[in-house]
Motif scaffolding. Structure first.
Motif, PDB file in Angstrom:
ATOM      1  N   ALA A 167       0.860  -1.103  -0.046  1.00 50.97           N
ATOM      2  CA  ALA A 167      -0.003  -0.057  -0.055  1.00 50.97           C
ATOM      3  C   ALA A 167       0.789   1.342   0.127  1.00 50.97           C
ATOM      4  O   ALA A 167       0.789   2.246  -0.952  1.00 50.97           O
ATOM      5  CB  ALA A 167      -0.972  -0.027   1.123  1.00 50.97           C
ATOM      6  N   LEU A 168       2.083   1.306   0.888  1.00 50.14           N
ATOM      7  CA  LEU A 168       2.807   2.326   0.841  1.00 50.14           C
ATOM      8  C   LEU A 168       3.543   2.645  -0.478  1.00 50.14           C
ATOM      9  O   LEU A 168       3.812   3.728  -0.993  1.00 50.14           O
ATOM     10  CB  LEU A 168       3.867   2.038   1.882  1.00 50.14           C
ATOM     11  CG  LEU A 168       4.810   3.243   2.020  1.00 50.14           C
ATOM     12  CD1 LEU A 168       4.250   4.375   2.582  1.00 50.14           C
ATOM     13  CD2 LEU A 168       5.927   2.844   3.167  1.00 50.14           C
ATOM     14  N   ALA A 169       3.824   1.681  -1.175  1.00 55.93           N
ATOM     15  CA  ALA A 169       4.506   1.457  -2.708  1.00 55.93           C
ATOM     16  C   ALA A 169       3.545   2.366  -3.644  1.00 55.93           C
ATOM     17  O   ALA A 169       4.056   2.973  -4.438  1.00 55.93           O
ATOM     18  CB  ALA A 169       5.223   0.339  -3.107  1.00 55.93           C
ATOM     19  N   ILE A 170       2.261   1.671  -3.444  1.00 55.87           N
ATOM     20  CA  ILE A 170       1.370   2.188  -4.409  1.00 55.87           C
ATOM     21  C   ILE A 170       1.255   3.653  -4.096  1.00 55.87           C
ATOM     22  O   ILE A 170       1.088   4.488  -5.219  1.00 55.87           O
ATOM     23  CB  ILE A 170      -0.045   1.280  -4.432  1.00 55.87           C
ATOM     24  CG1 ILE A 170       0.187  -0.022  -4.791  1.00 55.87           C
ATOM     25  CG2 ILE A 170      -1.111   2.123  -5.062  1.00 55.87           C
ATOM     26  CD1 ILE A 170      -1.029  -0.936  -4.635  1.00 55.87           C
ATOM     27  N   GLY A 171       0.977   4.206  -2.806  1.00 56.73           N
ATOM     28  CA  GLY A 171       0.629   5.359  -2.557  1.00 56.73           C
ATOM     29  C   GLY A 171       1.771   6.259  -2.926  1.00 56.73           C
ATOM     30  O   GLY A 171       1.659   7.471  -3.455  1.00 56.73           O
ATOM     31  N   LEU A 172       2.952   5.964  -2.588  1.00 53.93           N
ATOM     32  CA  LEU A 172       4.312   6.701  -3.135  1.00 53.93           C
ATOM     33  C   LEU A 172       4.351   6.896  -4.575  1.00 53.93           C
ATOM     34  O   LEU A 172       4.910   7.913  -5.119  1.00 53.93           O
ATOM     35  CB  LEU A 172       5.876   5.924  -2.635  1.00 53.93           C
ATOM     36  CG  LEU A 172       5.620   5.954  -1.210  1.00 53.93           C
ATOM     37  CD1 LEU A 172       6.970   5.083  -0.777  1.00 53.93           C
ATOM     38  CD2 LEU A 172       6.206   7.339  -0.594  1.00 53.93           C
ATOM     39  N   MET A 173       4.091   5.802  -5.486  1.00 52.75           N
ATOM     40  CA  MET A 173       3.973   5.939  -7.099  1.00 52.75           C
ATOM     41  C   MET A 173       3.025   6.765  -7.360  1.00 52.75           C
ATOM     42  O   MET A 173       3.238   7.675  -8.407  1.00 52.75           O
ATOM     43  CB  MET A 173       3.722   4.468  -7.451  1.00 52.75           C
ATOM     44  CG  MET A 173       3.888   4.327  -9.112  1.00 52.75           C
ATOM     45  SD  MET A 173       5.554   4.842  -9.358  1.00 52.75           S
ATOM     46  CE  MET A 173       6.418   3.320  -9.201  1.00 52.75           C
ATOM     47  N   LEU A 174       1.822   6.923  -6.593  1.00 49.30           N
ATOM     48  CA  LEU A 174       0.944   7.823  -7.119  1.00 49.30           C
ATOM     49  C   LEU A 174       1.407   9.219  -6.994  1.00 49.30           C
ATOM     50  O   LEU A 174       1.189  10.095  -7.655  1.00 49.30           O
ATOM     51  CB  LEU A 174      -0.538   7.462  -6.476  1.00 49.30           C
ATOM     52  CG  LEU A 174      -1.214   6.186  -7.093  1.00 49.30           C
ATOM     53  CD1 LEU A 174      -2.405   6.085  -5.840  1.00 49.30           C
ATOM     54  CD2 LEU A 174      -1.856   6.309  -8.314  1.00 49.30           C
ATOM     55  N   LEU A 175       1.854   9.311  -5.894  1.00 48.23           N
ATOM     56  CA  LEU A 175       2.334  10.621  -5.238  1.00 48.23           C
ATOM     57  C   LEU A 175       3.566  11.184  -6.154  1.00 48.23           C
ATOM     58  O   LEU A 175       3.604  12.270  -6.658  1.00 48.23           O
ATOM     59  CB  LEU A 175       2.702  10.619  -3.740  1.00 48.23           C
ATOM     60  CG  LEU A 175       3.462  12.114  -3.369  1.00 48.23           C
ATOM     61  CD1 LEU A 175       2.411  13.366  -3.316  1.00 48.23           C
ATOM     62  CD2 LEU A 175       4.076  12.030  -1.925  1.00 48.23           C
ATOM     63  N   THR A 176       4.320  10.179  -6.696  1.00 51.29           N
ATOM     64  CA  THR A 176       5.649  10.638  -7.354  1.00 51.29           C
ATOM     65  C   THR A 176       4.828  10.960  -8.962  1.00 51.29           C
ATOM     66  O   THR A 176       5.652  11.727  -9.492  1.00 51.29           O
ATOM     67  CB  THR A 176       6.358   9.418  -7.573  1.00 51.29           C
ATOM     68  OG1 THR A 176       6.986   9.163  -6.272  1.00 51.29           O
ATOM     69  CG2 THR A 176       7.598   9.707  -8.770  1.00 51.29           C
ATOM     70  N   GLY A 177       3.867  10.229  -9.395  1.00 50.79           N
ATOM     71  CA  GLY A 177       3.255  10.495 -10.614  1.00 50.79           C
ATOM     72  C   GLY A 177       2.765  11.932 -10.608  1.00 50.79           C
ATOM     73  O   GLY A 177       2.772  12.623 -11.698  1.00 50.79           O
ATOM     74  N   LEU A 178       2.021  12.054  -9.547  1.00 51.61           N
ATOM     75  CA  LEU A 178       1.350  13.617  -9.472  1.00 51.61           C
ATOM     76  C   LEU A 178       2.382  14.632  -9.579  1.00 51.61           C
ATOM     77  O   LEU A 178       2.122  15.498 -10.361  1.00 51.61           O
ATOM     78  CB  LEU A 178       0.361  13.483  -7.831  1.00 51.61           C
ATOM     79  CG  LEU A 178      -0.165  14.999  -7.786  1.00 51.61           C
ATOM     80  CD1 LEU A 178      -1.109  15.377  -8.811  1.00 51.61           C
ATOM     81  CD2 LEU A 178      -0.776  14.948  -6.367  1.00 51.61           C
ATOM     82  N   LEU A 179       3.370  14.546  -8.625  1.00 55.75           N
ATOM     83  CA  LEU A 179       4.436  15.426  -8.496  1.00 55.75           C
ATOM     84  C   LEU A 179       5.224  15.708 -10.020  1.00 55.75           C
ATOM     85  O   LEU A 179       5.449  16.834 -10.532  1.00 55.75           O
ATOM     86  CB  LEU A 179       5.574  15.095  -7.455  1.00 55.75           C
ATOM     87  CG  LEU A 179       5.222  15.276  -6.190  1.00 55.75           C
ATOM     88  CD1 LEU A 179       6.259  14.514  -5.282  1.00 55.75           C
ATOM     89  CD2 LEU A 179       4.843  16.594  -5.729  1.00 55.75           C
ATOM     90  N   LEU A 180       5.367  14.662 -10.645  1.00 50.99           N
ATOM     91  CA  LEU A 180       5.794  14.607 -12.159  1.00 50.99           C
ATOM     92  C   LEU A 180       4.937  15.355 -12.970  1.00 50.99           C
ATOM     93  O   LEU A 180       5.387  16.351 -13.673  1.00 50.99           O
ATOM     94  CB  LEU A 180       6.067  13.310 -12.920  1.00 50.99           C
ATOM     95  CG  LEU A 180       7.504  12.529 -12.226  1.00 50.99           C
ATOM     96  CD1 LEU A 180       7.570  11.291 -12.813  1.00 50.99           C
ATOM     97  CD2 LEU A 180       8.618  13.464 -13.038  1.00 50.99           C
ATOM     98  N   TRP A 181       3.681  15.118 -13.016  1.00 48.74           N
ATOM     99  CA  TRP A 181       2.749  15.619 -13.755  1.00 48.74           C
ATOM    100  C   TRP A 181       2.662  17.245 -13.503  1.00 48.74           C
ATOM    101  O   TRP A 181       2.577  18.002 -14.330  1.00 48.74           O
ATOM    102  CB  TRP A 181       1.331  15.114 -13.545  1.00 48.74           C
ATOM    103  CG  TRP A 181       0.298  15.692 -14.315  1.00 48.74           C
ATOM    104  CD1 TRP A 181      -0.052  15.571 -15.643  1.00 48.74           C
ATOM    105  CD2 TRP A 181      -0.650  16.527 -13.918  1.00 48.74           C
ATOM    106  NE1 TRP A 181      -1.055  16.244 -16.189  1.00 48.74           N
ATOM    107  CE2 TRP A 181      -1.467  17.271 -15.226  1.00 48.74           C
ATOM    108  CE3 TRP A 181      -0.991  17.447 -12.773  1.00 48.74           C
ATOM    109  CZ2 TRP A 181      -2.523  17.635 -15.144  1.00 48.74           C
ATOM    110  CZ3 TRP A 181      -1.991  18.209 -12.441  1.00 48.74           C
ATOM    111  CH2 TRP A 181      -2.462  18.523 -13.838  1.00 48.74           C
ATOM    112  N   MET A 182       2.736  17.541 -12.128  1.00 46.55           N
ATOM    113  CA  MET A 182       2.647  19.056 -11.664  1.00 46.55           C
ATOM    114  C   MET A 182       4.036  19.586 -12.352  1.00 46.55           C
ATOM    115  O   MET A 182       3.846  20.862 -12.776  1.00 46.55           O
ATOM    116  CB  MET A 182       2.570  19.112 -10.351  1.00 46.55           C
ATOM    117  CG  MET A 182       1.084  18.753  -9.729  1.00 46.55           C
ATOM    118  SD  MET A 182       0.983  18.751  -8.073  1.00 46.55           S
ATOM    119  CE  MET A 182       1.239  20.353  -7.396  1.00 46.55           C
ATOM    120  N   SER A 183       4.970  19.276 -12.242  1.00 44.05           N
ATOM    121  CA  SER A 183       6.413  19.759 -12.406  1.00 44.05           C
ATOM    122  C   SER A 183       6.230  19.884 -14.011  1.00 44.05           C
ATOM    123  O   SER A 183       6.524  21.108 -14.409  1.00 44.05           O
ATOM    124  CB  SER A 183       7.475  18.834 -12.214  1.00 44.05           C
ATOM    125  OG  SER A 183       7.605  18.597 -10.753  1.00 44.05           O
TER     126      SER A 183
END
Length: 201
Positions: A167-183
Motif C-alpha cells: 500500500a505504501l509503494a502504491i501511494g508513493l508511486m501515485l504521489l510521484t506521478g502527481l509530482l511529475l505531472w505538476m512539474s
C-alpha cells in the motif's frame, strides 16, 4: 516476510531512496541490525549495509543531504550529482530485501529498484527546480521538510508494519506521478510565458 511483503518493502525502499538515499541506507542498516530486515544471505556483499562504519557514513551523508536540501539551487545541484548515485543505491536496497537464489529474480529486483528510484528522483528534482524559480525561500524549506517527514515516517512504517509495504509503494508511486505531472505542467507554463514575453518584446 511473505513474497507480497518482500515486493512491497523492496518497492517502497526504492521509491523512498529517490528522495533520501542516505536515510534509506541508514534505515536499512539499522533494520538489519535489529532483525527487522533479514540479512541477504544470497548476496553477501549487501550485508555491509549493517556495518557500523557504513552506517556512520550513511548518517553523515544523511546530515549533508538534510542541510543541502534546505538551500535553494544547492538542492538542485545535489540532485544533479545524485542522478546516477540514487538509482544505483535504490537498486542495491531492493537487492538487500529480495531473498532469493534465483538470478532472474535478483536481476529483476535490481532493474525495478533502480527504475523506481530514478522515477522518484526525477519527480523530486523536477519539483524542486520549479519551486526554486519562486523568489521566496520558504516553499523550498517546506517541501524539503515534507520529504524528510515522509521518508522517515515511511521507513518506520515499512519496518514496523511490513504488510503495509504494498500500500505504501502504491501511494508513493501515485504521489510521484502527481509530482511529475505538476512539474511538467508548471515548466510548460513557464516556457509559454517566456515565449509570449519574447514575442511581445
Amino acid at each position: 516476510m511473505s513474497p507480497v511483503e518482500v515486493l512491497g518493502t523492496a518497492a517502497s525502499l526504492s521509491l523512498l531512496a529517490g528522495w533520501r538515499l542516505y536515510a534509506c541506507i541508514l534505515g536499512a542498516g539499522i533494520a538489519m541490525r535489529l532483525g527487522l530486515l533479514p540479512l541477504p544471505e544470497h548476496i553477501q556483499s549487501l550485508q555491509v549495509l549493517a556495518n557500523p562504519w557504513v552506517m556512520g557514513v550513511a548518517a553523515f551523508g544523511f546530515l549533508a543531504e538534510f542541510l543541502a536540501d534546505k538551500v535553494p539551487w544547492v538542492d538542485s545541484v545535489w540532485d544533479t550529482v545524485h542522478t546516477v548515485i540514487r538509482p544505483l543505491g535504490g537498486a542495491a536496497l531492493a537487492l538487500a530485501v529480495v531473498d532469493s537464489s534465483d538470478p532472474v529474480w535478483q536481476v529483476s529486483a535490481f532493474l525495478l529498484g533502480g527504475g523506481a528510484t530514478l522515477i522518484a528522483h526525477g519527480a523530486k528534482a523536477g519539483t524542486r527546480a520549479v519551486i526554486n524559480a519562486s523568489p521566496e525561500p520558504f516553499s523550498n524549506v517546506a517541501m524539503s521538510g515534507v520529504e524528510d517527514a515522509a521518508t522517515i515516517g515511511g521507513l518506520w512504517l515499512l519496518f514496523e508494519k511490513p504488510e503495509v509495504g504494498v500500500a505504501l509503494a502504491i501511494g508513493l508511486m501515485l504521489l510521484t506521478g502527481l509530482l511529475l505531472w505538476m512539474s511538467v505542467q508548471t515548466i510548460r507554463r513557464l516556457f509559454r510565458n517566456v515565449k509570449n514575453w519574447l514575442s511581445g518584446a
